[in-house]
Design a protein around this motif. Structure first.
Motif, PDB file in Angstrom:
ATOM      1  N   LEU A 176       1.037  -1.142   0.033  1.00 40.67           N
ATOM      2  CA  LEU A 176       0.277  -0.039   0.002  1.00 40.67           C
ATOM      3  C   LEU A 176       0.883   1.337  -0.427  1.00 40.67           C
ATOM      4  CD1 LEU A 176      -2.581  -0.692   2.362  1.00 40.67           C
ATOM      5  CD2 LEU A 176      -2.635  -1.458  -0.081  1.00 40.67           C
ATOM      6  N   ARG A 177       2.699   0.993  -0.138  1.00 34.30           N
ATOM      7  CA  ARG A 177       2.659   1.767  -0.347  1.00 34.30           C
ATOM      8  C   ARG A 177       3.905   2.865  -1.093  1.00 34.30           C
ATOM      9  NH1 ARG A 177       4.987  -0.159   5.493  1.00 34.30           N
ATOM     10  NH2 ARG A 177       7.441  -0.975   3.723  1.00 34.30           N
ATOM     11  N   THR A 178       3.278   3.550  -1.416  1.00 32.04           N
ATOM     12  CA  THR A 178       3.670   4.576  -2.776  1.00 32.04           C
ATOM     13  C   THR A 178       4.587   3.848  -3.024  1.00 32.04           C
ATOM     14  OG1 THR A 178       1.789   6.354  -2.645  1.00 32.04           O
ATOM     15  CG2 THR A 178       3.460   6.530  -4.028  1.00 32.04           C
ATOM     16  N   GLU A 179       5.886   4.326  -2.166  1.00 28.11           N
ATOM     17  CA  GLU A 179       7.290   4.285  -2.740  1.00 28.11           C
ATOM     18  C   GLU A 179       7.563   2.117  -3.179  1.00 28.11           C
ATOM     19  OE1 GLU A 179       7.623   3.613   1.504  1.00 28.11           O
ATOM     20  OE2 GLU A 179       6.445   4.782  -0.070  1.00 28.11           O
ATOM     21  N   ASN A 180       6.322   1.393  -2.639  1.00 30.79           N
ATOM     22  CA  ASN A 180       6.842   0.664  -3.268  1.00 30.79           C
ATOM     23  C   ASN A 180       6.114  -0.275  -4.170  1.00 30.79           C
ATOM     24  OD1 ASN A 180       8.412  -0.793  -0.359  1.00 30.79           O
ATOM     25  ND2 ASN A 180       6.960  -1.209   0.585  1.00 30.79           N
ATOM     26  N   GLN A 181       5.170   1.011  -4.725  1.00 30.14           N
ATOM     27  CA  GLN A 181       4.183   0.483  -6.094  1.00 30.14           C
ATOM     28  C   GLN A 181       5.359   1.091  -6.916  1.00 30.14           C
ATOM     29  OE1 GLN A 181       0.469   3.093  -5.062  1.00 30.14           O
ATOM     30  NE2 GLN A 181      -0.367   0.673  -3.878  1.00 30.14           N
ATOM     31  N   PHE A 182       5.699   2.279  -6.524  1.00 31.58           N
ATOM     32  CA  PHE A 182       6.389   2.662  -7.969  1.00 31.58           C
ATOM     33  C   PHE A 182       7.875   1.738  -8.203  1.00 31.58           C
ATOM     34  CE2 PHE A 182       4.901   7.507  -7.586  1.00 31.58           C
ATOM     35  CZ  PHE A 182       4.502   7.038  -9.603  1.00 31.58           C
ATOM     36  N   ALA A 183       7.774   1.344  -7.413  1.00 28.61           N
ATOM     37  CA  ALA A 183       9.632   0.804  -6.959  1.00 28.61           C
ATOM     38  C   ALA A 183       9.206  -1.054  -8.147  1.00 28.61           C
ATOM     39  CB  ALA A 183       9.899  -0.137  -5.932  1.00 28.61           C
ATOM     40  N   LEU A 184       7.891  -1.213  -7.740  1.00 25.43           N
ATOM     41  CA  LEU A 184       7.369  -2.820  -8.358  1.00 25.43           C
ATOM     42  C   LEU A 184       7.488  -1.901 -10.074  1.00 25.43           C
ATOM     43  CD1 LEU A 184       4.741  -3.686  -6.512  1.00 25.43           C
ATOM     44  CD2 LEU A 184       6.126  -5.160  -6.917  1.00 25.43           C
ATOM     45  N   VAL A 185       6.664  -0.560 -10.347  1.00 26.51           N
ATOM     46  CA  VAL A 185       6.219  -0.362 -12.032  1.00 26.51           C
ATOM     47  C   VAL A 185       8.036  -0.384 -12.317  1.00 26.51           C
ATOM     48  CG1 VAL A 185       5.882   1.429 -13.385  1.00 26.51           C
ATOM     49  CG2 VAL A 185       4.034   0.281 -11.198  1.00 26.51           C
ATOM     50  N   ASP A 186       8.708   0.416 -12.133  1.00 28.39           N
ATOM     51  CA  ASP A 186      10.081   0.965 -13.170  1.00 28.39           C
ATOM     52  C   ASP A 186      11.073  -0.372 -12.519  1.00 28.39           C
ATOM     53  OD1 ASP A 186       9.259   3.317 -12.060  1.00 28.39           O
ATOM     54  OD2 ASP A 186      10.386   4.303 -10.457  1.00 28.39           O
ATOM     55  N   ALA A 187      10.589  -2.126 -11.370  1.00 20.56           N
ATOM     56  CA  ALA A 187      11.513  -2.352 -12.108  1.00 20.56           C
ATOM     57  C   ALA A 187      11.191  -3.881 -13.475  1.00 20.56           C
ATOM     58  CB  ALA A 187      11.451  -3.171 -10.375  1.00 20.56           C
ATOM     59  N   TYR A 188      10.050  -3.557 -13.768  1.00 13.43           N
ATOM     60  CA  TYR A 188       9.238  -4.423 -14.597  1.00 13.43           C
ATOM     61  C   TYR A 188       9.637  -3.931 -15.817  1.00 13.43           C
ATOM     62  CZ  TYR A 188       5.846  -8.058 -15.694  1.00 13.43           C
ATOM     63  OH  TYR A 188       6.308  -9.352 -16.242  1.00 13.43           O
ATOM     64  N   LYS A 189      10.821  -2.844 -16.594  1.00  8.49           N
ATOM     65  CA  LYS A 189      10.920  -2.697 -17.229  1.00  8.49           C
ATOM     66  C   LYS A 189      12.360  -2.008 -17.227  1.00  8.49           C
ATOM     67  CE  LYS A 189       7.880  -1.900 -21.549  1.00  8.49           C
ATOM     68  NZ  LYS A 189       7.751  -0.992 -22.536  1.00  8.49           N
ATOM     69  N   ILE A 190      13.666  -2.699 -18.106  1.00  4.02           N
ATOM     70  CA  ILE A 190      14.801  -2.012 -17.253  1.00  4.02           C
ATOM     71  C   ILE A 190      15.147  -1.015 -17.402  1.00  4.02           C
ATOM     72  CG2 ILE A 190      15.672  -3.457 -19.623  1.00  4.02           C
ATOM     73  CD1 ILE A 190      17.761  -4.509 -18.103  1.00  4.02           C
ATOM     74  N   GLU A 191      14.376  -0.689 -19.214  1.00  3.64           N
ATOM     75  CA  GLU A 191      14.949   0.860 -19.653  1.00  3.64           C
ATOM     76  C   GLU A 191      14.455   1.933 -18.413  1.00  3.64           C
ATOM     77  OE1 GLU A 191      12.783  -1.536 -20.888  1.00  3.64           O
ATOM     78  OE2 GLU A 191      12.481  -0.951 -22.836  1.00  3.64           O
ATOM     79  N   ILE A 192      13.695   1.793 -18.014  1.00  8.54           N
ATOM     80  CA  ILE A 192      12.978   3.338 -16.741  1.00  8.54           C
ATOM     81  C   ILE A 192      14.411   3.952 -15.873  1.00  8.54           C
ATOM     82  CG2 ILE A 192      11.633   3.183 -14.865  1.00  8.54           C
ATOM     83  CD1 ILE A 192       9.421   1.933 -16.326  1.00  8.54           C
ATOM     84  N   LYS A 193      15.327   2.307 -15.160  1.00  9.94           N
ATOM     85  CA  LYS A 193      15.970   2.760 -14.353  1.00  9.94           C
ATOM     86  C   LYS A 193      17.494   3.940 -15.113  1.00  9.94           C
ATOM     87  CE  LYS A 193      20.016   0.782 -11.961  1.00  9.94           C
ATOM     88  NZ  LYS A 193      20.483  -0.439 -11.803  1.00  9.94           N
TER      89      LYS A 193
END
Length: 568
Positions: A138-155
C-alpha cells in the motif's frame, strides 16, 4: 542463498542446525511444533526486535547464527564494503546473541555491528512474505518500485530525469535566494562602496607598513643613534686622554712587529694577523663615519610617517591584521559590489535558465511517464492472470500512472493501484477495497510476476496458505514453485498441495526429553516425504489409498517444477 541456520536456546529450540538448499525448502509439522519459532529466529538475523522472554527456560542467553552464500549478491558486497565489514569471499556469517541481562551482541563476518545496520543488511538478503508484510504493497514508494523494476529501460530513463530535476531545482533555489538577498542589496551596496573608496583613497602598497615602522623607529631614536656612532668612531680613530684609540694603537703594534721580525721570523704570522685586523677595523671606522653623516633627523618627516602609520593602523583594525589582508578585503568588496550591481541581469539570466531547464525536464518527464505507463499496463495484465489462477476469477487489477505536472525527484507521476474482486464492480483503490486474504493473494501474484527481476535472492512464505484449500491451494502452490525457479524459497505450510512442490522437505517435530519439551528439525527422505504428504492430505492414519494419492501429487508436482524451470 541461506546455507545453514543454527539456533541455541530459542524457546523450544534448544540446539538446532538446519541446512537449506536451492529452490523450494518446505517446512511442515504438527500445530504447535515450533514452526513460527523458527521464523522468529530467522527474523533475529534480519534485525527484528526480540524479547528476552524468548530465552529458553533455565538458560541465560539465546543465539542464532546464519551462513549465506553471497556469490550472486552484489548489493550485499557493496553494503559490506561501505560499512567497513570484512568481505573476503562469498561467504557471509551473521550471528546474534541476546542475554537475560538485555545485552545484544551482533556480529557480521566477525565484525560487531548495530541493530540498524543488521536490519539494513537483512533487507538485502531476505524478503519475508506474511500478513503484516502485505501492508507494504500500500506504500506509494513500493508501488513505484514495482513498476520501475518491470522494464529495465526505466532505470536509465529515471536517472536521466533525476539529473535534469536536480539542475532545475538548484536553479530555482538560486533564484529564490537571489530574491531574498535583494532586500539587503541597497544597504550592502552603500557599505561596500564606502569601504572600497576608503581603501582606494589610502593608496596602500604591499608591506608598506613594515618599511614605515622601521623608519619611524630610526627617526624616533636619531639622537641616541648619533651619540653611539660618534662614541664608536672616536674610540676607533682618535681616542681621548683617558682611553687611546684602537687604530693608532694597532698602527703602533704593527710597527713593533715589523721591528721584531727582523730579529725573529717566528712572529711573521702575528704580524700578518695584526695587518689584516688593522685593515678591517679601518674599514669599520669609515662605514661608521659615513653612517653618522647620513643621519638626517627631521621632525617633519617623523610626523608625516606617524600620520601615515596611524592611517594604516585604522584600516588594519577594520579590515585585517596586515596590509595584504586589507587589500584582499578591498578586492573581495569590489567583486561583491560588481555582483550586486549586476543583480537585475543575474535575476533575468536565472529566470531564462530555469525556463530552459523546465522545458528539458518536461521532455524527460514525459519519456519517463510513457515508459511507466507501458510497464504498468504489462505488469497489471500479468498480475491479473495470476489472480485468476489463484481463485479470483472475477478480479480486475489495474495500475494507473498519471502525469500530475508536479515535478519531484521520482518523476512527475502519481500512481494508483485499483482492484475489484467482484463482477460488475468498477476497480477502486486497493487499500480501500481489498481484504487481508485478497491482499495476500495479490502480493503472491506480484511476487510471482516479479521473481525474475527482484534482486533479493531469498523469499520466506510464512503461513500463506491460511484459509485456502482445493483448487486455490493448488494454484498458490504452483506460484510458490514458480518463484522458487528463480530464487531460494522457505515456506511453512499445512497444505499437501504446497508441500509436494518441495525440493527439500524439512519436518519440525516436538518431543519430550528429560521432562522438557524440545523441538527438532530434520530433512525427510523420499519415503518419509511420501508419508508426510499422505498424512497432510488425509488427516487420518496413512493408508494405501492415501499413499497412492500422495505419490500422484508428488509426480504431478515434479512435472510442474520442471516446466517452470524450463520456462525461466
Amino acid at each position: 542463498m541461506l546455507k545453514t541456520l543454527t539456533v541455541w536456546n530459542f524457546a523450544l529450540l534448544e540446539h538446532v542446525q538446519i541446512e537449506f538448499e536451492r529452490g523450494l525448502n518446505i517446512l511442515t509439522g504438527e500445530t504447535g511444533a515450533g514452526k513460527s519459532i523458527l521464523i522468529d529466529s530467522l527474523g533475529m538475523i534480519l534485525g527484528h526486535r526480540t524479547s528476552i522472554e524468548k530465552i529458553r527456560k533455565d538458560r541465560d542467553w539465546l543465539r542464532v547464527e546464519a551462513v549465506f552464500d553471497t556469490s550472486k549478491y552484489p548489493d550485499v558486497h557493496d553494503f559490506l564494503q561501505r560499512s567497513d565489514i570484512v568481505d573476503e569471499d562469498d561467504s557471509l556469517i551473521i550471528s546474534r546473541q541476546i542475554a537475560k541481562t538485555g545485552k545484544n551482541a551482533i556480529q557480521v563476518n566477525g565484525c560487531h555491528v548495530t541493530l540498524t545496520s543488521l536490519k539494513m543488511l537483512g533487507e538485502l538478503l531476505i524478503d519475508i512474505h506474511g500478513q503484516n508484510e502485505n501492508q507494504a504493497l500500500l506504500r506509494t514508494e513500493n508501488q513505484f518500485a514495482l513498476v520501475d523494476a518491470y522494464k529495465i529501460e526505466i532505470k536509465t530513463c529515471l536517472a536521466v530525469y533525476q539529473t535534469a530535476f536536480v539542475k532545475w531545482n538548484e536553479l530555482k533555489e538560486s533564484l529564490k535566494q537571489q530574491e531574498l538577498d535583494s532586500r539587503e542589496h541597497a544597504q550592502r551596496m552603500d557599505m561596500l562602496s564606502w569601504q572600497v573608496n576608503e581603501i582606494e583613497a589610502a593608496k596602500l602598497k604591499e608591506a608598506e607598513d613594515e618599511g614605515l615602522e622601521q623608519e619611524i623607529k630610526l627617526l624616533s631614536n636619531a639622537e641616541k643613534i648619533s651619540d653611539l656612532v660618534k662614541s664608536s668612531y672616536r674610540l676607533l680613530d682618535s681616542g681621548d686622554k683617558r682611553q687611546p684609540a684602537v687604530i693608532p694603537s694597532l698602527v703602533e703594534i704593527k710597527k713593533n712587529m715589523e721591528m721584531l721580525i727582523r730579529y725573529d721570523t717566528k712572529l711573521t704570522n702575528v704580524m700578518q694577523m695584526i695587518t689584516d685586523a688593522l685593515c678591517q677595523i679601518e674599514e669599520c671606522s669609515y662605514e661608521i663615519r659615513d653612517y653618522g653623516e647620513s643621519i638626517d633627523y627631521s621632525p617633519e618627516r617623523l610626523n608625516k610617517l606617524q600620520e601615515r602609520m596611524d592611517e594604516i593602523y585604522k584600516l588594519r583594525k577594520k579590515y585585517g591584521a596586515t596590509i595584504a589582508d586589507v587589500l584582499e578585503h578591498y578586492h573581495n568588496a569590489k567583486k561583491e559590489l560588481l555582483a550586486i550591481e549586476n543583480y537585475d541581469q543575474r535575476i533575468e539570466d536565472l529566470k531564462y535558465n530555469i525556463a530552459q531547464a523546465e522545458k528539458d525536464l518536461a521532455v524527460k518527464a514525459a519519456a519517463l511517464t510513457k515508459l511507466r505507463q507501458s510497464s504498468a499496463e504489462l505488469l497489471s495484465a500479468d498480475i491479473q492472470k495470476h489472480l485468476l489462477s489463484l481463485g479470483m476469477e472475477n478480479a480486475r487489477f489495474v495500475i494507473e500512472i498519471k502525469d500530475d505536472a508536479i515535478y519531484h525527484m521520482n518523476g512527475a507521476n502519481t500512481i494508483h493501484i485499483l482492484f475489484s474482486a467482484n463482477l460488475g464492480e468498477d476497480p477502486k483503490p486497493m487499500q480501500k477495497v481489498a481484504s487481508g486474504g485478497e491482499l495476500s493473494r495479490i502480493a503472491l501474484a506480484i511476487k510471482t510476476v516479479c521473481a525474475a527481476k527482484d534482486k533479493i535472492g531469498i523469499m520466506v512464505f510464512d503461513e500463506i496458505d491460511t484459509g485456502i484449500g482445493g483448487k486455490t491451494a493448488q494454484m498458490v502452490a504452483e506460484r510458490i514453485a514458480m518463484v522458487a525457479a528463480y530464487k531460494q524459497v522457505l515456506c511453512i505450510t499445512h497444505l499437501p498441495q504446497i508441500a509436494c512442490m518441495a525440493d527439500v522437505h524439512l519436518y519440525i517435530d516436538k518431543q519430550i526429553q528429560n521432562n522438557k519439551t524440545v523441538t527438532q528439525v530434520r530433512p525427510l527422505s523420499t519415503s518419509e516425504q511420501l508419508n508426510e504428504i499422505a498424512r497432510m492430505a488425509s488427516g487420518i492414519d496413512i493408508t494405501a489409498a492415501s499413499l497412492d494419492n500422495a505419490m500422484e501429487m508428488l509426480n504431478n508436482a515434479k512435472l510442474k517444477k520442471e516446466s517452470f524451470r524450463q520456462n525461466k
